[in-house]
Design an enzyme around this catalytic site. Structure first.
Site, PDB file in Angstrom:
ATOM      1  N   HIS A 117       0.812  -1.218   0.000  1.00  0.00           N
ATOM      2  CA  HIS A 117       0.000   0.000   0.000  1.00  0.00           C
ATOM      3  C   HIS A 117       0.844   1.265   0.000  1.00  0.00           C
ATOM      4  O   HIS A 117       0.354   2.336  -0.356  1.00  0.00           O
ATOM      5  CB  HIS A 117      -0.945  -0.008   1.209  1.00  0.00           C
ATOM      6  CG  HIS A 117      -0.245   0.053   2.530  1.00  0.00           C
ATOM      7  ND1 HIS A 117       0.238  -1.074   3.178  1.00  0.00           N
ATOM      8  CD2 HIS A 117       0.074   1.107   3.338  1.00  0.00           C
ATOM      9  CE1 HIS A 117       0.801  -0.720   4.322  1.00  0.00           C
ATOM     10  NE2 HIS A 117       0.710   0.594   4.438  1.00  0.00           N
ATOM     11  N   HIS A 182       4.164   8.995  12.731  1.00  0.00           N
ATOM     12  CA  HIS A 182       3.382   7.821  13.135  1.00  0.00           C
ATOM     13  C   HIS A 182       4.327   6.714  13.567  1.00  0.00           C
ATOM     14  O   HIS A 182       5.478   6.649  13.139  1.00  0.00           O
ATOM     15  CB  HIS A 182       2.454   7.343  12.021  1.00  0.00           C
ATOM     16  CG  HIS A 182       3.117   6.770  10.801  1.00  0.00           C
ATOM     17  ND1 HIS A 182       4.120   7.397  10.111  1.00  0.00           N
ATOM     18  CD2 HIS A 182       2.889   5.613  10.131  1.00  0.00           C
ATOM     19  CE1 HIS A 182       4.484   6.656   9.077  1.00  0.00           C
ATOM     20  NE2 HIS A 182       3.757   5.559   9.074  1.00  0.00           N
TER      21      HIS A 182
END
Length: 314
Positions: A117, A182
């Site tokens: 992804h 993140h």
């Protein structure tokens, strides 16, 4: 005169469409992606250089290059992204690899790259799938130290790509797919479980059960982060803003002076993915360019400081 060039920095999250988010947050995200799509399609690229990371789907610790160009690439179709072959510009990929080697920039080359992804989501959001203009995929290691390229080297790679593009007639879109702040549950070789260390070392195709378990684990991590019930490092909107501002205003000299330790300490272990933006941005002139899209929002449910930045030379 060189052909027009555009830069798109776009975060990705495998949890988009999986974890629930508020209607307001979803509307804002969708609007930003729609703006990016509109501006990219208006630019009408004839060639795409896509810089992205991997999450132990295509590259493993048995052999982990800092950078790798793909002369062919296949999406594994993880989470909700499409599987299948990317429309790779094979001749351009090989020519870029040759030029980099001639310019003393040693680069790995994959004749059968597998991507996840980290590459396919950007193409999916912009073109609806993998039927895109010709693309040169460039992998950037963002998970496995000590082989994560430093900020200075990422900028140097982007500049070298820019020199190569100077000789091409095509309108080129450079996409950096990753980041920003993140720290998802991506294991490292410091993990105490030898089975997990083995899993991120030896390349093999996961079973459907293993893939489903991984998806659920990441989904649960996102909801725990949103609930404030997580040991993961929280998102850092201030760090994200400083990073995006530096790229928008061409402050690359200052950006590459940031320390590697500060990236992980302030923005999380996976914030190295933001270096995909730096590589792509450095292929354009350093001077401030016309910026027509600058969007940011922190979405803990998606474990994403989600940013979108678009600018072009003409």
């Amino acid at each position: 005169m060189t052909a027009p060039r555009a830069f798109l920095g776009m975060s990705h999250s495998p949890l988009l469409g999986l974890n629930p988010i508020s209607a307001e947050v979803e509307q804002s995200l969708n609007a930003a992606v729609a703006q990016a799509r509109q501006q990219v399609l208006a630019f009408d690229p004839e060639l795409i250089v896509l810089v992205g990371p991997d999450h132990y789907n295509g590259f493993f610790n048995e052999l982990m290059p800092p950078f790798c160009i793909g002369s062919a690439a296949t999406s594994v179709g993880d989470y909700l992204t499409p599987p299948g072959e990317l429309n790779v510009a094979t001749d351009a990929a090989l020519a870029l690899a040759t030029r980099l080697m001639d310019d003393d920039f040693d680069i790995a080359l994959s004749r059968r790259m597998q991507v996840d992804h980290g590459f396919s989501q950007a193409l999916q959001f912009l073109w609806g799938g993998l039927d895109t203009p010709p693309v040169v995929p460039i992998f950037l290691n963002a998970v496995a130290q000590p082989g994560i390229a430093r900020l200075r080297r990422c900028r140097q790679l982007g500049q070298a790509i820019g020199h190569f593009l100077d000789g091409l007639p095509q309108r080129t879109l450079l996409i950096g797919s990753g980041g920003l702040s993140h720290e998802p549950p991506v294991p490292t070789l410091a993990h105490p479980d030898p089975a997990i260390r083995e899993r991120i070392t030896i390349k093999r195709e996961p079973t459907q059960a293993e893939r489903a378990a991984k998806t659920q684990r990441v989904m649960d991590a996102g909801m725990a982060l949103a609930a404030g019930d997580s040991s993961m490092k929280p998102l850092n909107p201030d760090w994200d803003k400083r990073y995006m501002d530096a790229l928008e205003h061409g402050q690359l000299d200052a950006l590459v002076q940031w320390t590697e330790d500060s990236i992980e300490q302030e923005a999380g272990l996976s914030a190295h993915e933001s270096k995909t933006w730096l590589v792509a941005r450095a292929a354009l002139p350093q001077a401030p360019l016309r910026c027509t899209l600058h969007h940011y929002q922190a979405v803990p449910e998606l474990i994403a400081g989600y940013g979108v930045l678009f600018m072009q030379t003409a």
